[in-house]
Design a protein around this motif. Structure first.
Motif, PDB file in Angstrom:
ATOM      1  N   GLY A  30       0.565  -1.756   0.249  1.00 46.44           N
ATOM      2  CA  GLY A  30       0.139   0.125  -0.084  1.00 46.44           C
ATOM      3  C   GLY A  30       0.879   1.149  -0.292  1.00 46.44           C
ATOM      4  O   GLY A  30       1.855   1.344  -0.101  1.00 46.44           O
ATOM      5  N   TYR A  31       0.376   2.604   0.076  1.00 45.49           N
ATOM      6  CA  TYR A  31       0.835   3.950  -0.534  1.00 45.49           C
ATOM      7  C   TYR A  31       0.339   4.698   0.516  1.00 45.49           C
ATOM      8  O   TYR A  31      -0.587   4.872   0.652  1.00 45.49           O
ATOM      9  CB  TYR A  31       1.333   4.049  -1.528  1.00 45.49           C
ATOM     10  N   LYS A  83       7.964  10.293  -3.204  1.00 48.25           N
ATOM     11  CA  LYS A  83       6.800  10.540  -4.208  1.00 48.25           C
ATOM     12  C   LYS A  83       6.747  10.062  -5.162  1.00 48.25           C
ATOM     13  O   LYS A  83       5.277  10.605  -5.345  1.00 48.25           O
ATOM     14  CB  LYS A  83       7.388  11.844  -4.514  1.00 48.25           C
ATOM     15  N   ASP A  84       6.503   8.541  -5.349  1.00 50.42           N
ATOM     16  CA  ASP A  84       6.172   7.527  -6.389  1.00 50.42           C
ATOM     17  C   ASP A  84       4.807   7.148  -5.595  1.00 50.42           C
ATOM     18  O   ASP A  84       4.562   5.629  -6.360  1.00 50.42           O
ATOM     19  CB  ASP A  84       6.692   7.486  -6.914  1.00 50.42           C
ATOM     20  N   GLY A  85       5.084   6.922  -4.210  1.00 52.69           N
ATOM     21  CA  GLY A  85       3.839   5.591  -3.650  1.00 52.69           C
ATOM     22  C   GLY A  85       2.812   5.807  -4.759  1.00 52.69           C
ATOM     23  O   GLY A  85       2.367   4.955  -5.225  1.00 52.69           O
ATOM     24  N   GLU A 130       0.595   1.544  -8.533  1.00 54.09           N
ATOM     25  CA  GLU A 130      -0.594   1.061  -9.473  1.00 54.09           C
ATOM     26  C   GLU A 130       0.859  -0.313 -10.217  1.00 54.09           C
ATOM     27  O   GLU A 130      -0.217  -0.690 -11.080  1.00 54.09           O
ATOM     28  CB  GLU A 130      -0.923   1.940 -10.292  1.00 54.09           C
ATOM     29  N   ALA A 131       1.932   0.366 -10.516  1.00 53.48           N
ATOM     30  CA  ALA A 131       2.234  -0.890 -11.014  1.00 53.48           C
ATOM     31  C   ALA A 131       2.841  -1.782 -10.387  1.00 53.48           C
ATOM     32  O   ALA A 131       2.565  -2.766 -11.542  1.00 53.48           O
ATOM     33  CB  ALA A 131       4.203  -0.225 -10.865  1.00 53.48           C
ATOM     34  N   VAL A 132       2.750  -2.111  -8.881  1.00 55.38           N
ATOM     35  CA  VAL A 132       2.459  -3.322  -8.446  1.00 55.38           C
ATOM     36  C   VAL A 132       1.177  -4.090  -8.735  1.00 55.38           C
ATOM     37  O   VAL A 132       1.235  -5.628  -9.652  1.00 55.38           O
ATOM     38  CB  VAL A 132       3.235  -3.253  -6.597  1.00 55.38           C
ATOM     39  N   ARG A 180      -1.974  -8.371 -10.810  1.00 58.97           N
ATOM     40  CA  ARG A 180      -3.211  -8.328 -11.630  1.00 58.97           C
ATOM     41  C   ARG A 180      -2.898  -8.965 -12.767  1.00 58.97           C
ATOM     42  O   ARG A 180      -3.690 -10.467 -13.381  1.00 58.97           O
ATOM     43  CB  ARG A 180      -3.729  -7.363 -12.570  1.00 58.97           C
ATOM     44  N   LEU A 181      -1.689  -8.964 -14.280  1.00 59.09           N
ATOM     45  CA  LEU A 181      -1.371 -10.111 -14.723  1.00 59.09           C
ATOM     46  C   LEU A 181      -0.865 -10.677 -14.528  1.00 59.09           C
ATOM     47  O   LEU A 181      -1.468 -12.353 -15.238  1.00 59.09           O
ATOM     48  CB  LEU A 181      -0.433  -8.958 -15.826  1.00 59.09           C
ATOM     49  N   MET A 182       0.194 -11.341 -12.874  1.00 60.23           N
ATOM     50  CA  MET A 182      -0.286 -12.671 -12.863  1.00 60.23           C
ATOM     51  C   MET A 182      -0.647 -13.522 -13.261  1.00 60.23           C
ATOM     52  O   MET A 182      -0.235 -14.878 -13.057  1.00 60.23           O
ATOM     53  CB  MET A 182       1.294 -12.472 -11.838  1.00 60.23           C
TER      54      MET A 182
END
Length: 143
Positions: A54-55, A80-82, A87-89, A94-96
């Motif tokens: 989470g972030y 600063k990119d939490g 979202e990337a993880v 999801r794809l995995m």
């Protein structure tokens, strides 16, 4: 690749002697912590070994399971990119999960490269639960 900072005062970060600036890399099957200068992999956490993530505005955090190379515990990184990391993880997981679901059905897990995204069925994992608070989002993953 995201620039992050670890204070290293608690949890798995303290036990693993982590502190300072790093690069956090969101790979297809894992999350990697790399050194800034030499870009060497320090720790790698396959997504199945991550219990939740989470972030907040200034922090991305995740809980590594006991089978991970760092051992069990929370890893918090200041960034600063939490939101972008989260979202990337989330997309990689999801794809995995979609690929694993298709493989278990005996279907081809990789759609043709040129096929439109809208033609792909949306598979959801009934064991994935998202909780929302006012200042934090945590996605719990089925181990």
């Amino acid at each position: 690749m995201f620039r992050v900072h670890i204070i290293g005062k608690d949890g798995a970060a303290k036990r693993c002697h982590l502190g300072g600036d790093y690069q956090l890399v969101v790979k297809d099957s894992s999350l990697c912590l790399c050194g800034v200068k030499l870009n060497q992999v320090i720790y790698e956490w396959p997504y199945p070994d991550i219990r939740c993530y989470g972030y907040t505005d200034k922090v991305f955090k995740f809980v590594a399971g006991r089978s991970s190379s760092s051992g069990e515990g929370m890893i918090s990184v200041q960034t600063k990119d939490g939101f972008a990391i989260n979202e990337a993880v989330h997309e990689k997981v999801r794809l995995m999960k979609k690929s694993m679901d298709l493989e278990s059905r005996g279907e081809n897990p990789s759609p043709p490269v040129d096929s439109p995204k809208d033609d792909q069925p949306d598979y959801t994992d009934p064991y994935s639960v998202e909780t929302h608070a006012t200042d934090e989002t945590c996605t719990y993953m089925n181990q």
